[in-house]
Motif scaffolding. Structure first.
Motif, PDB file in Angstrom:
ATOM      1  N   PRO A   1      35.248  43.151  32.038  1.00 14.82           N
ATOM      2  CA  PRO A   1      36.525  42.781  32.407  1.00 14.82           C
ATOM      3  C   PRO A   1      37.002  42.514  33.865  1.00 14.82           C
ATOM      4  O   PRO A   1      36.455  43.207  34.871  1.00 14.82           O
ATOM      5  N   ALA A   2      38.087  41.747  34.059  1.00 13.52           N
ATOM      6  CA  ALA A   2      38.569  41.500  35.363  1.00 13.52           C
ATOM      7  C   ALA A   2      39.259  42.610  35.846  1.00 13.52           C
ATOM      8  O   ALA A   2      39.871  43.629  35.142  1.00 13.52           O
ATOM      9  N   ILE A   3      38.897  42.970  37.201  1.00 11.43           N
ATOM     10  CA  ILE A   3      39.535  43.984  38.021  1.00 11.43           C
ATOM     11  C   ILE A   3      40.237  43.434  39.141  1.00 11.43           C
ATOM     12  O   ILE A   3      39.831  42.626  39.962  1.00 11.43           O
ATOM     13  N   LYS A   4      41.588  43.648  38.981  1.00  6.75           N
ATOM     14  CA  LYS A   4      42.348  42.959  40.051  1.00  6.75           C
ATOM     15  C   LYS A   4      43.355  44.094  40.607  1.00  6.75           C
ATOM     16  O   LYS A   4      44.203  44.827  40.070  1.00  6.75           O
ATOM     17  N   PRO A   5      42.884  44.516  41.983  1.00  2.00           N
ATOM     18  CA  PRO A   5      43.752  45.602  42.743  1.00  2.00           C
ATOM     19  C   PRO A   5      45.108  44.932  43.168  1.00  2.00           C
ATOM     20  O   PRO A   5      45.453  43.671  43.213  1.00  2.00           O
ATOM     21  N   ASP A   6      45.900  45.871  43.161  1.00  2.11           N
ATOM     22  CA  ASP A   6      47.075  45.463  43.804  1.00  2.11           C
ATOM     23  C   ASP A   6      47.093  45.179  45.134  1.00  2.11           C
ATOM     24  O   ASP A   6      47.683  44.468  45.740  1.00  2.11           O
TER      25      ASP A   6
ATOM     26  N   THR B   1      31.651  44.145  41.321  1.00  2.00           N
ATOM     27  CA  THR B   1      31.806  42.735  41.952  1.00  2.00           C
ATOM     28  C   THR B   1      32.129  41.508  40.794  1.00  2.00           C
ATOM     29  O   THR B   1      32.845  40.687  40.953  1.00  2.00           O
ATOM     30  N   ALA B   2      31.427  41.660  39.610  1.00  4.41           N
ATOM     31  CA  ALA B   2      31.676  40.960  38.712  1.00  4.41           C
ATOM     32  C   ALA B   2      32.997  40.844  38.240  1.00  4.41           C
ATOM     33  O   ALA B   2      33.833  39.774  37.841  1.00  4.41           O
ATOM     34  N   GLY B   3      33.417  42.112  38.069  1.00  7.28           N
ATOM     35  CA  GLY B   3      34.886  42.296  37.658  1.00  7.28           C
ATOM     36  C   GLY B   3      36.078  41.792  38.603  1.00  7.28           C
ATOM     37  O   GLY B   3      37.059  41.123  38.394  1.00  7.28           O
ATOM     38  N   LEU B   4      35.577  41.900  40.065  1.00  3.62           N
ATOM     39  CA  LEU B   4      36.707  41.364  41.155  1.00  3.62           C
ATOM     40  C   LEU B   4      36.376  39.755  40.925  1.00  3.62           C
ATOM     41  O   LEU B   4      37.519  38.955  41.134  1.00  3.62           O
ATOM     42  N   ARG B   5      35.178  39.245  40.673  1.00  5.85           N
ATOM     43  CA  ARG B   5      35.383  37.854  40.651  1.00  5.85           C
ATOM     44  C   ARG B   5      36.079  37.284  39.502  1.00  5.85           C
ATOM     45  O   ARG B   5      36.545  36.040  39.585  1.00  5.85           O
ATOM     46  N   ALA B   6      36.035  37.950  38.580  1.00  6.86           N
ATOM     47  CA  ALA B   6      36.736  37.404  37.089  1.00  6.86           C
ATOM     48  C   ALA B   6      38.078  37.328  37.506  1.00  6.86           C
ATOM     49  O   ALA B   6      38.853  36.323  37.272  1.00  6.86           O
TER      50      ALA B   6
ATOM     51  N   ILE C   1      35.432  38.719  48.407  1.00  5.94           N
ATOM     52  CA  ILE C   1      35.894  38.762  47.061  1.00  5.94           C
ATOM     53  C   ILE C   1      36.854  39.610  46.763  1.00  5.94           C
ATOM     54  O   ILE C   1      37.819  39.426  45.775  1.00  5.94           O
ATOM     55  N   MET C   2      36.820  40.742  47.374  1.00  3.54           N
ATOM     56  CA  MET C   2      38.122  41.675  47.310  1.00  3.54           C
ATOM     57  C   MET C   2      39.406  40.998  47.678  1.00  3.54           C
ATOM     58  O   MET C   2      40.520  41.293  46.880  1.00  3.54           O
ATOM     59  N   SER C   3      39.549  40.297  48.860  1.00  7.25           N
ATOM     60  CA  SER C   3      40.743  39.554  49.171  1.00  7.25           C
ATOM     61  C   SER C   3      41.197  38.640  48.124  1.00  7.25           C
ATOM     62  O   SER C   3      42.310  38.212  48.124  1.00  7.25           O
ATOM     63  N   ARG C   4      40.078  37.871  47.580  1.00  2.00           N
ATOM     64  CA  ARG C   4      40.520  36.819  46.417  1.00  2.00           C
ATOM     65  C   ARG C   4      40.986  37.400  45.164  1.00  2.00           C
ATOM     66  O   ARG C   4      41.826  37.008  44.531  1.00  2.00           O
ATOM     67  N   ALA C   5      40.526  38.526  44.787  1.00  2.00           N
ATOM     68  CA  ALA C   5      40.796  39.244  43.618  1.00  2.00           C
ATOM     69  C   ALA C   5      42.163  39.847  43.504  1.00  2.00           C
ATOM     70  O   ALA C   5      42.932  39.970  42.718  1.00  2.00           O
ATOM     71  N   ALA C   6      42.544  40.403  44.759  1.00  2.00           N
ATOM     72  CA  ALA C   6      43.877  41.332  44.819  1.00  2.00           C
ATOM     73  C   ALA C   6      45.214  40.494  44.676  1.00  2.00           C
ATOM     74  O   ALA C   6      45.239  39.500  45.392  1.00  2.00           O
TER      75      ALA C   6
END
Length: 274
Positions: free
Chosen positions: A159-164, A113-118, A190-195
């Protein structure tokens, strides 16, 4: 389906929705364990023969298991993984890890979750508490820093985790594509904001005016690239308040029999509508 869809062209078939995901993509899958996962979408990836997928999810189960069973997923960033309840661990996922067919970056739910937030916040890393003493910090080579404000405390940096893609199963959407999720939304927001892109599978299109209660919209329409209406799309899992887990279907899926997987795919609700 309303003029909103005609003007934005977001409503597509399940086949076309899955077709937006190319081989080698990273996909964050919404829901938790056997609850409100985008399972019809996952099965469509299998039917289309997708390969080299990276799966990102804090608490996957059936989704990562069937993607490993069919050779679709070759990399994963996951927290706890289990079939939940009566079924224990995810056997085909475990087999894939043990045999080296799946490259796993193991996380705690909080670190993922922290990586997705980043990624969502547009920063290269995010502090995460609760990791002191964990082997995950060594295995993943995460960095630890001292509080720059002088408290003497230390914290680990993820580290930031940024899904396609973030693929979310929704309870309903309105005619513009605003997304509502009944009950807890787990990590979907948070997934929707990170991708880079958000794809939605929904139980139904609602005629309700979502603007009357905007706080219930988990994902606004302008973040949604495309969506497909697939009733019972979270089967064999649950989607509250529409249907519970189909326990016999999950048990049948877990069989090692040679024809069990094909029978499972053929019995899925969306299979009869394709």
């Amino acid at each position: 389906m309303g003029s909103g869809f005609a003007s934005t062209n977001k409503c597509v078939t399940l086949h076309d929705l899955a077709g937006l995901v190319v081989d080698g993509s990273s996909i964050a899958l919404g829901g938790s364990f056997l609850h409100r996962g985008p399972f019809a979408f996952v099965r469509e990836l299998i039917r289309q023969g997708k390969r080299r997928m990276e799966v990102i999810k804090q608490s996957p189960g059936y989704d990562i298991d069937i993607l490993c069973r069919t050779g679709v997923a070759t990399r994963a960033l996951c927290g706890i993984v289990a079939m939940e309840g009566n079924f224990g661990l995810a056997p085909f996922y475990r087999r894939a890890v043990e045999q080296g067919a799946l490259q796993l970056e193991e996380h705690a739910c909080a670190s993922l979750t922290a990586g997705l937030r980043a990624a969502a916040f547009g920063v290269p890393f995010q502090p995460c508490a609760g990791l002191h003493g964990s082997e995950l910090t060594r295995v993943n080579q995460w960095k630890c820093i001292e509080d720059p404000y002088g408290s003497g405390a230390t914290t680990w940096l993820i580290p930031a985790i940024k899904p396609d893609f973030a693929v979310i199963h929704a309870s309903s959407v309105d005619r513009f594509g605003n997304v509502r999720i009944a009950g807890t939304s787990h990590w979907d927001r948070i997934m929707s904001r990170a991708a880079d892109s958000v794809l939605i599978v929904t139980e139904q299109i609602s005629d309700e005016d979502f603007s009357r209660q905007p706080e219930l919209t988990v994902i606004p329409y302008f973040m949604v690239q495309a969506l497909a209406v697939v009733p019972s799309g979270a089967w064999p899992g649950s989607c509250w308040p529409y249907y519970p887990i189909d326990y016999p279907a999950v048990e049948a899926y877990l069989s090692d029999d040679a024809d069990a997987l094909e029978a499972h795919l053929e019995s899925a609700p969306e299979a009869g509508s394709e």
